[in-house]
Design a protein around this motif. Structure first.
Motif, PDB file in Angstrom:
ATOM      1  N   VAL A   1       0.837  -1.197   0.000  1.00 27.12           N
ATOM      2  CA  VAL A   1       0.000   0.000   0.000  1.00 27.12           C
ATOM      3  C   VAL A   1       0.874   1.250   0.000  1.00 27.12           C
ATOM      4  O   VAL A   1       1.712   1.419   0.891  1.00 27.12           O
ATOM      5  N   VAL A   2       0.670   2.104  -1.002  1.00 29.12           N
ATOM      6  CA  VAL A   2       1.347   3.392  -1.069  1.00 29.12           C
ATOM      7  C   VAL A   2       0.449   4.401  -0.356  1.00 29.12           C
ATOM      8  O   VAL A   2      -0.587   4.815  -0.886  1.00 29.12           O
ATOM      9  N   ALA A   3       0.822   4.738   0.878  1.00 29.00           N
ATOM     10  CA  ALA A   3       0.071   5.696   1.701  1.00 29.00           C
ATOM     11  C   ALA A   3       1.091   6.638   2.327  1.00 29.00           C
ATOM     12  O   ALA A   3       1.681   6.319   3.365  1.00 29.00           O
ATOM     13  N   PRO A   4       1.327   7.783   1.700  1.00 31.53           N
ATOM     14  CA  PRO A   4       2.295   8.723   2.267  1.00 31.53           C
ATOM     15  C   PRO A   4       1.902   9.137   3.689  1.00 31.53           C
ATOM     16  O   PRO A   4       0.724   9.090   4.046  1.00 31.53           O
ATOM     17  N   PRO A   5       2.872   9.537   4.497  1.00 31.74           N
ATOM     18  CA  PRO A   5       2.562   9.981   5.856  1.00 31.74           C
ATOM     19  C   PRO A   5       1.561  11.138   5.845  1.00 31.74           C
ATOM     20  O   PRO A   5       1.568  11.976   4.945  1.00 31.74           O
ATOM     21  N   ASN A   6       0.706  11.122   6.846  1.00 34.03           N
ATOM     22  CA  ASN A   6      -0.270  12.189   7.071  1.00 34.03           C
ATOM     23  C   ASN A   6      -1.238  12.385   5.904  1.00 34.03           C
ATOM     24  O   ASN A   6      -1.527  13.494   5.486  1.00 34.03           O
ATOM     25  N   THR A   7      -1.701  11.244   5.402  1.00 32.71           N
ATOM     26  CA  THR A   7      -2.754  11.223   4.396  1.00 32.71           C
ATOM     27  C   THR A   7      -3.928  10.429   4.972  1.00 32.71           C
ATOM     28  O   THR A   7      -3.920  10.062   6.146  1.00 32.71           O
ATOM     29  N   LYS A   8      -4.919  10.135   4.191  1.00 27.06           N
ATOM     30  CA  LYS A   8      -6.165   9.522   4.655  1.00 27.06           C
ATOM     31  C   LYS A   8      -5.959   8.239   5.470  1.00 27.06           C
ATOM     32  O   LYS A   8      -6.634   8.025   6.463  1.00 27.06           O
ATOM     33  N   TYR A   9      -5.046   7.388   5.053  1.00 27.50           N
ATOM     34  CA  TYR A   9      -4.921   6.068   5.670  1.00 27.50           C
ATOM     35  C   TYR A   9      -3.714   5.923   6.598  1.00 27.50           C
ATOM     36  O   TYR A   9      -3.462   4.839   7.103  1.00 27.50           O
ATOM     37  N   ARG A  10      -3.023   7.012   6.822  1.00 27.30           N
ATOM     38  CA  ARG A  10      -1.803   6.938   7.632  1.00 27.30           C
ATOM     39  C   ARG A  10      -1.531   8.307   8.244  1.00 27.30           C
ATOM     40  O   ARG A  10      -1.635   9.325   7.559  1.00 27.30           O
ATOM     41  N   ALA A  11      -1.199   8.328   9.542  1.00 28.70           N
ATOM     42  CA  ALA A  11      -0.950   9.614  10.203  1.00 28.70           C
ATOM     43  C   ALA A  11       0.088   9.446  11.299  1.00 28.70           C
ATOM     44  O   ALA A  11       0.134   8.421  11.978  1.00 28.70           O
ATOM     45  N   ASP A  12       0.925  10.469  11.456  1.00 29.61           N
ATOM     46  CA  ASP A  12       1.890  10.465  12.558  1.00 29.61           C
ATOM     47  C   ASP A  12       1.161  10.491  13.898  1.00 29.61           C
ATOM     48  O   ASP A  12       1.576   9.850  14.853  1.00 29.61           O
ATOM     49  N   ARG A  13       0.055  11.251  13.928  1.00 26.51           N
ATOM     50  CA  ARG A  13      -0.707  11.404  15.174  1.00 26.51           C
ATOM     51  C   ARG A  13      -2.168  11.570  14.802  1.00 26.51           C
ATOM     52  O   ARG A  13      -2.507  12.369  13.923  1.00 26.51           O
ATOM     53  N   LEU A  14      -3.056  10.819  15.473  1.00 29.93           N
ATOM     54  CA  LEU A  14      -4.474  10.885  15.167  1.00 29.93           C
ATOM     55  C   LEU A  14      -5.285  10.768  16.443  1.00 29.93           C
ATOM     56  O   LEU A  14      -5.014   9.898  17.274  1.00 29.93           O
ATOM     57  N   GLU A  15      -6.256  11.669  16.601  1.00 29.76           N
ATOM     58  CA  GLU A  15      -7.240  11.547  17.683  1.00 29.76           C
ATOM     59  C   GLU A  15      -8.288  10.571  17.170  1.00 29.76           C
ATOM     60  O   GLU A  15      -8.964  10.849  16.185  1.00 29.76           O
ATOM     61  N   TYR A  16      -8.410   9.437  17.839  1.00 29.59           N
ATOM     62  CA  TYR A  16      -9.203   8.340  17.304  1.00 29.59           C
ATOM     63  C   TYR A  16      -9.919   7.631  18.447  1.00 29.59           C
ATOM     64  O   TYR A  16      -9.260   7.134  19.374  1.00 29.59           O
ATOM     65  N   ARG A  17     -11.241   7.639  18.418  1.00 32.65           N
ATOM     66  CA  ARG A  17     -12.048   6.964  19.434  1.00 32.65           C
ATOM     67  C   ARG A  17     -11.671   7.353  20.863  1.00 32.65           C
ATOM     68  O   ARG A  17     -11.541   6.514  21.742  1.00 32.65           O
ATOM     69  N   GLY A  18     -11.418   8.633  21.031  1.00 33.65           N
ATOM     70  CA  GLY A  18     -11.152   9.149  22.363  1.00 33.65           C
ATOM     71  C   GLY A  18      -9.724   9.026  22.845  1.00 33.65           C
ATOM     72  O   GLY A  18      -9.443   9.348  24.006  1.00 33.65           O
ATOM     73  N   VAL A  19      -8.821   8.566  22.001  1.00 33.85           N
ATOM     74  CA  VAL A  19      -7.408   8.458  22.386  1.00 33.85           C
ATOM     75  C   VAL A  19      -6.530   9.045  21.286  1.00 33.85           C
ATOM     76  O   VAL A  19      -6.965   9.221  20.157  1.00 33.85           O
ATOM     77  N   THR A  20      -5.300   9.322  21.634  1.00 30.56           N
ATOM     78  CA  THR A  20      -4.326   9.768  20.650  1.00 30.56           C
ATOM     79  C   THR A  20      -3.519   8.562  20.207  1.00 30.56           C
ATOM     80  O   THR A  20      -2.953   7.843  21.035  1.00 30.56           O
ATOM     81  N   VAL A  21      -3.504   8.336  18.917  1.00 28.32           N
ATOM     82  CA  VAL A  21      -2.757   7.214  18.343  1.00 28.32           C
ATOM     83  C   VAL A  21      -1.570   7.787  17.575  1.00 28.32           C
ATOM     84  O   VAL A  21      -1.729   8.686  16.755  1.00 28.32           O
ATOM     85  N   HIS A  22      -0.387   7.275  17.861  1.00 24.19           N
ATOM     86  CA  HIS A  22       0.819   7.678  17.130  1.00 24.19           C
ATOM     87  C   HIS A  22       1.135   6.604  16.092  1.00 24.19           C
ATOM     88  O   HIS A  22       0.902   5.418  16.311  1.00 24.19           O
ATOM     89  N   ASP A  23       1.680   7.029  14.960  1.00 30.35           N
ATOM     90  CA  ASP A  23       2.001   6.109  13.857  1.00 30.35           C
ATOM     91  C   ASP A  23       0.767   5.299  13.437  1.00 30.35           C
ATOM     92  O   ASP A  23       0.822   4.086  13.277  1.00 30.35           O
ATOM     93  N   TYR A  24      -0.334   5.992  13.236  1.00 34.35           N
ATOM     94  CA  TYR A  24      -1.610   5.373  12.872  1.00 34.35           C
ATOM     95  C   TYR A  24      -1.582   4.890  11.430  1.00 34.35           C
ATOM     96  O   TYR A  24      -1.143   5.591  10.528  1.00 34.35           O
ATOM     97  N   VAL A  25      -2.073   3.675  11.231  1.00 34.64           N
ATOM     98  CA  VAL A  25      -2.370   3.134   9.904  1.00 34.64           C
ATOM     99  C   VAL A  25      -3.792   2.603   9.988  1.00 34.64           C
ATOM    100  O   VAL A  25      -4.148   1.910  10.957  1.00 34.64           O
ATOM    101  N   HIS A  26      -4.614   2.934   9.019  1.00 29.68           N
ATOM    102  CA  HIS A  26      -6.004   2.479   9.008  1.00 29.68           C
ATOM    103  C   HIS A  26      -6.041   0.980   9.292  1.00 29.68           C
ATOM    104  O   HIS A  26      -5.264   0.211   8.710  1.00 29.68           O
ATOM    105  N   PRO A  27      -6.924   0.516  10.178  1.00 29.55           N
ATOM    106  CA  PRO A  27      -6.925  -0.901  10.571  1.00 29.55           C
ATOM    107  C   PRO A  27      -7.051  -1.878   9.410  1.00 29.55           C
ATOM    108  O   PRO A  27      -6.394  -2.927   9.413  1.00 29.55           O
ATOM    109  N   HIS A  28      -7.869  -1.574   8.412  1.00 30.88           N
ATOM    110  CA  HIS A  28      -8.015  -2.502   7.283  1.00 30.88           C
ATOM    111  C   HIS A  28      -6.738  -2.556   6.454  1.00 30.88           C
ATOM    112  O   HIS A  28      -6.344  -3.630   5.977  1.00 30.88           O
ATOM    113  N   VAL A  29      -6.086  -1.435   6.296  1.00 33.03           N
ATOM    114  CA  VAL A  29      -4.817  -1.395   5.571  1.00 33.03           C
ATOM    115  C   VAL A  29      -3.758  -2.165   6.362  1.00 33.03           C
ATOM    116  O   VAL A  29      -3.046  -3.012   5.812  1.00 33.03           O
ATOM    117  N   ALA A  30      -3.675  -1.890   7.653  1.00 26.43           N
ATOM    118  CA  ALA A  30      -2.670  -2.560   8.492  1.00 26.43           C
ATOM    119  C   ALA A  30      -2.858  -4.073   8.481  1.00 26.43           C
ATOM    120  O   ALA A  30      -1.879  -4.832   8.438  1.00 26.43           O
TER     121      ALA A  30
END
Length: 195
Positions: free
Chosen positions: A100-129
């Motif tokens: 999967v080509v997903a550059p950092p800080n795009t739709k499916y990948r983020a250095d930092r994401l507020e997600y379901r009430g928590v902060t996730v670092h090095d986030y990759v969309h669960p289906h992609v991961a």
């Protein structure tokens, strides 16, 4: 060694898709550069099909290409639709590696994401991961990842086509492949006999 890559990503269907990022010769050159010295044959879902009204055959063509590909490379530089998810799931079913080509800080990948009430670092969309053998920044890196996978030895492949894919692949093989000149040319380049 000859490798085949299924180019998963948006297809420009008309004028409204003019601004979408899609596979082009630029992306294919980068993948080929990354896989060197291997030769790459690209399987393109946007090649013309003889009868676009045959939707089962058209779906079967995509699934057949995913099944026979050495790997599926997904263009996830921006939001994608249902078809790409199905292609990724089918690849997982067949044992075809997904890159999967997903550059950092795009739709499916983020250095930092507020997600379901928590902060996730090095986030990759669960289906992609879950479905990707590798998530990379660009198409050159996708080619390099593919070369590493191939050089490590072939991954185990499924021998059974599941019921949800079988009728579509049969429709394609039986009623479309014989007139699908781009796919027949790709199969000849890969030294594979259709059937």
């Amino acid at each position: 060694m000859k490798l085949s890559v299924y180019c998963s990503g948006s297809i420009a269907k008309g004028a409204s898709d003019a601004g979408k990022l899609t596979w082009s010769d630029v992306e294919r050159r980068e993948v080929a550069k990354g896989t060197a010295p291997h030769e790459v044959v690209f399987l393109n879902p946007d090649d013309p099909i003889t009868d676009p009204r045959n939707t089962l055959g058209q779906f079967g063509r995509d699934m057949y290409q995913v099944m026979v590909a050495t790997a599926v490379i997904v263009d996830a530089r921006e939001r994608r639709g249902l078809g790409i998810g199905v292609e990724m799931a089918a690849a997982g079913t067949f044992g075809t590696p997904v890159l999967v080509v997903a550059p950092p800080n795009t739709k499916y990948r983020a250095d930092r994401l507020e997600y379901r009430g928590v902060t996730v670092h090095d986030y990759v969309h669960p289906h992609v991961a879950a479905l990707a053998a590798a998530v990379v920044d660009d198409f050159l890196a996708a080619g390099e990842a593919l070369a590493r996978i191939v050089d490590a030895g072939p991954p185990p492949r499924a021998r059974h086509v599941p019921g949800w894919l079988g009728p579509a692949i049969d429709e394609y093989r039986d009623n479309v492949l014989g007139a699908d000149l781009p796919m027949l040319a790709a199969l000849r380049r890969l030294d594979r006999i259709p059937g």
